[in-house]
Design a protein around this motif. Structure first.
Motif, PDB file in Angstrom:
ATOM      1  N   ALA B 111       0.831  -1.202   0.000  1.00 33.84           N
ATOM      2  CA  ALA B 111       0.000   0.000   0.000  1.00 33.84           C
ATOM      3  C   ALA B 111       0.864   1.251   0.000  1.00 33.84           C
ATOM      4  O   ALA B 111       2.013   1.254   0.460  1.00 33.84           O
ATOM      5  CB  ALA B 111      -0.914   0.005   1.216  1.00 33.84           C
ATOM      6  N   ASP B 114      -3.348   4.757   2.399  1.00 37.85           N
ATOM      7  CA  ASP B 114      -4.369   3.743   2.684  1.00 37.85           C
ATOM      8  C   ASP B 114      -4.898   3.097   1.406  1.00 37.85           C
ATOM      9  O   ASP B 114      -5.919   2.432   1.410  1.00 37.85           O
ATOM     10  CB  ASP B 114      -5.525   4.358   3.495  1.00 37.85           C
ATOM     11  CG  ASP B 114      -6.278   5.406   2.702  1.00 37.85           C
ATOM     12  OD1 ASP B 114      -5.777   5.804   1.631  1.00 37.85           O
ATOM     13  OD2 ASP B 114      -7.378   5.799   3.145  1.00 37.85           O
ATOM     14  N   LYS B 115      -4.180   3.267   0.280  1.00 38.89           N
ATOM     15  CA  LYS B 115      -4.572   2.625  -0.978  1.00 38.89           C
ATOM     16  C   LYS B 115      -3.697   1.403  -1.217  1.00 38.89           C
ATOM     17  O   LYS B 115      -2.469   1.529  -1.328  1.00 38.89           O
ATOM     18  CB  LYS B 115      -4.419   3.600  -2.148  1.00 38.89           C
ATOM     19  CG  LYS B 115      -5.439   4.715  -2.152  1.00 38.89           C
ATOM     20  CD  LYS B 115      -5.239   5.559  -3.396  1.00 38.89           C
ATOM     21  CE  LYS B 115      -6.231   6.705  -3.436  1.00 38.89           C
ATOM     22  NZ  LYS B 115      -5.983   7.568  -4.614  1.00 38.89           N
ATOM     23  N   GLN B 155     -11.815  -3.708   2.135  1.00 37.04           N
ATOM     24  CA  GLN B 155     -10.836  -3.456   3.198  1.00 37.04           C
ATOM     25  C   GLN B 155      -9.925  -4.673   3.396  1.00 37.04           C
ATOM     26  O   GLN B 155     -10.411  -5.806   3.508  1.00 37.04           O
ATOM     27  CB  GLN B 155     -11.573  -3.165   4.504  1.00 37.04           C
ATOM     28  CG  GLN B 155     -10.678  -2.742   5.645  1.00 37.04           C
ATOM     29  CD  GLN B 155     -11.487  -2.511   6.918  1.00 37.04           C
ATOM     30  OE1 GLN B 155     -12.067  -3.417   7.495  1.00 37.04           O
ATOM     31  NE2 GLN B 155     -11.540  -1.269   7.328  1.00 37.04           N
ATOM     32  N   ALA B 211      -6.195  -1.043   4.954  1.00 38.98           N
ATOM     33  CA  ALA B 211      -6.137  -0.232   3.734  1.00 38.98           C
ATOM     34  C   ALA B 211      -7.274  -0.652   2.808  1.00 38.98           C
ATOM     35  O   ALA B 211      -7.883  -1.711   3.005  1.00 38.98           O
ATOM     36  CB  ALA B 211      -4.786  -0.414   3.046  1.00 38.98           C
ATOM     37  N   GLU B 212      -7.565   0.209   1.827  1.00 38.58           N
ATOM     38  CA  GLU B 212      -8.617  -0.098   0.853  1.00 38.58           C
ATOM     39  C   GLU B 212      -7.972  -0.572  -0.444  1.00 38.58           C
ATOM     40  O   GLU B 212      -7.094   0.109  -0.987  1.00 38.58           O
ATOM     41  CB  GLU B 212      -9.468   1.146   0.573  1.00 38.58           C
ATOM     42  CG  GLU B 212     -10.267   1.644   1.757  1.00 38.58           C
ATOM     43  CD  GLU B 212     -11.328   0.652   2.220  1.00 38.58           C
ATOM     44  OE1 GLU B 212     -11.899  -0.042   1.364  1.00 38.58           O
ATOM     45  OE2 GLU B 212     -11.568   0.588   3.446  1.00 38.58           O
ATOM     46  N   VAL B 214      -7.526  -0.896  -4.204  1.00 48.37           N
ATOM     47  CA  VAL B 214      -7.972  -0.126  -5.373  1.00 48.37           C
ATOM     48  C   VAL B 214      -7.631  -0.820  -6.684  1.00 48.37           C
ATOM     49  O   VAL B 214      -8.139  -0.450  -7.734  1.00 48.37           O
ATOM     50  CB  VAL B 214      -7.377   1.301  -5.381  1.00 48.37           C
ATOM     51  CG1 VAL B 214      -7.846   2.094  -4.184  1.00 48.37           C
ATOM     52  CG2 VAL B 214      -5.857   1.267  -5.441  1.00 48.37           C
ATOM     53  N   CYS B 266     -12.398  -2.583  -8.338  1.00 50.20           N
ATOM     54  CA  CYS B 266     -10.962  -2.409  -8.560  1.00 50.20           C
ATOM     55  C   CYS B 266     -10.622  -2.392 -10.043  1.00 50.20           C
ATOM     56  O   CYS B 266     -11.317  -2.986 -10.854  1.00 50.20           O
ATOM     57  CB  CYS B 266     -10.192  -3.573  -7.924  1.00 50.20           C
ATOM     58  SG  CYS B 266     -10.227  -3.564  -6.141  1.00 50.20           S
ATOM     59  N   LEU B 288      -2.613   4.061  -8.829  1.00 49.13           N
ATOM     60  CA  LEU B 288      -3.071   4.669  -7.568  1.00 49.13           C
ATOM     61  C   LEU B 288      -3.775   6.005  -7.816  1.00 49.13           C
ATOM     62  O   LEU B 288      -3.464   6.719  -8.735  1.00 49.13           O
ATOM     63  CB  LEU B 288      -1.876   4.872  -6.621  1.00 49.13           C
ATOM     64  CG  LEU B 288      -1.244   3.590  -6.086  1.00 49.13           C
ATOM     65  CD1 LEU B 288      -0.098   3.922  -5.143  1.00 49.13           C
ATOM     66  CD2 LEU B 288      -2.260   2.722  -5.354  1.00 49.13           C
TER      67      LEU B 288
END
Lengths: 76, 288
Positions: B111, B114-115, B155, B211-212, B214, B266, B288
């Motif tokens: 990450a 938080d991505k 998450q 983190a999320e 993506v 995603c 990102l």
């Protein structure tokens, strides 16, 4: 949607059609088995219209998809 | 040596480890930083692990190590020079066999902020080499081995552990990170020579922060390919993702909806590469 596929789905299948229209995938709760098919919607229609005798059974759905060559991943 | 006991606080799981093998104690000191609690009485662990010498006779003749989880022995003993590999792989097995609160994917997770990006891949695809590179170049490691997805969300929970490098990647990593904290080599395992590399301090310090996700990137190291990037359809990405899911079948409908939700939210790519800097640039500028 083909009538028999509709019945099957009503009786215990979670399915998801991908937003980019690249395919449809299924999870069966009928017999607590897991299988996944990633196929185009048109091909799925064709697969079930070709099948004359069809009962609500996971193995029939799987074999229909396998026979048509549409199943990408499958396991039990 | 006398029996040592300590707790590995590798959020979200902790392991109370008992061992009479000095190499394990020394390696854990080197690799796990402040995740080790030497007073093993102060916290209640998720699992009780024991790794120890086999019988007295085996201590003298072709020494072996045995791995136990909650007093059960899931594997056959291994030669003592492979004890650290056995220990690390044993911890992986413990989590993947017992954890059902998360959907677990066989995937590296890194990450920026938080991505997070998932890197699901089979052994031999260069996943750990990529993981070691990114984690030492501005990314934080959440896991080298498994992605713990909270059901029906994007998450991901960190499970920070040492990075497992194999064969040719060992020399590369030692050249790239001369100050890295490397374990000794476990030679001639079924995966070849294996070494463990501790991720940088920032990854350990951030190990409690989720983190999320993506993007999902399927990496494949290819000697003759500089950096080819293919965008995958959702169906292709889903099909590959399910093949990398550990407990998908057990979680049933929850696993299914979690993965379809993940793929829908995603970006999904397959990348063939031999240049890590180019891949990093793609990730940072276009993903990102």
């Amino acid at each position: 949607m083909p009538k028999k596929l509709g019945k099957y789905i009503e009786e215990g299948v979670i399915y998801h059609a991908f937003s980019d229209q690249s395919g449809v995938t299924f999870y069966s709760t009928v017999s607590n088995e897991v299988f996944v098919a990633a196929v185009s919607e048109n091909n799925l229609h064709a697969a079930f219209h070709l099948k004359n005798e069809f009962t609500v059974d996971v193995s029939n759905v799987v074999s229909a998809l396998v026979n048509q060559g549409f199943v990408k991943t499958e396991w039990h | 040596m006398a029996l040592s006991s300590f707790v590995l606080n590798t959020h979200p799981f902790s392991f109370r480890v008992s061992t009479d093998i000095e190499q394990i104690v020394e390696s854990v000191k080197l690799l796990y930083c402040d995740a080790v609690e030497w007073d093993s009485r102060i916290s209640l662990p998720s699992y009780e692990i024991e790794i120890k010498h086999a019988s007295l006779a085996r201590k003298l003749f072709k020494p072996q190590s045995q791995f136990f989880c909650d007093q059960r022995e899931p594997f056959l003993p291994m030669p003592i020079d492979k004890c650290l590999a056995m220990f690390e792989w044993g911890l992986n097995w413990v989590v993947s066999a017992h954890e059902f609160r998360h959907v677990i994917l066989h995937s590296a997770v890194l990450a920026k902020g938080d991505k997070a990006v998932l890197f699901p891949a089979p052994p031999g695809s260069g996943k750990s080499t990529l993981t070691s590179w990114l984690s030492h170049n501005g990314w934080r490691l959440l896991s080298d081995e498994m992605a713990l997805m909270t059901p029906n969300t994007t998450q991901v929970t960190p499970f920070v552990r040492p990075i497992c490098l194999k064969n040719n990647a060992i020399a590369l990593a030692k050249e790239w990170f001369p100050d890295g904290r490397f374990s000794h080599i476990s030679p001639n395992t079924h995966k070849g020579d294996v070494i463990h590399l501790s991720p940088p301090q920032v990854s350990w310090h951030e190990r409690f922060n989720t983190a999320e996700v993506v993007a999902i990137v399927y990496p494949q190291y290819s000697t003759g390919t500089f950096c080819d990037i293919y965008e995958l359809t959702k169906a292709e990405a889903f099909s590959t993702l399910t093949a990398n899911a550990f407990n998908y079948g057990v979680l049933g409908g929850t696993g299914f909806t979690t993965l379809t939700n993940l793929v829908e939210k995603c970006q999904t790519f397959e990348v063939k590469y031999n240049n890590l800097e180019e891949l990093q640039s793609f990730l940072e500028n276009d993903v990102l």
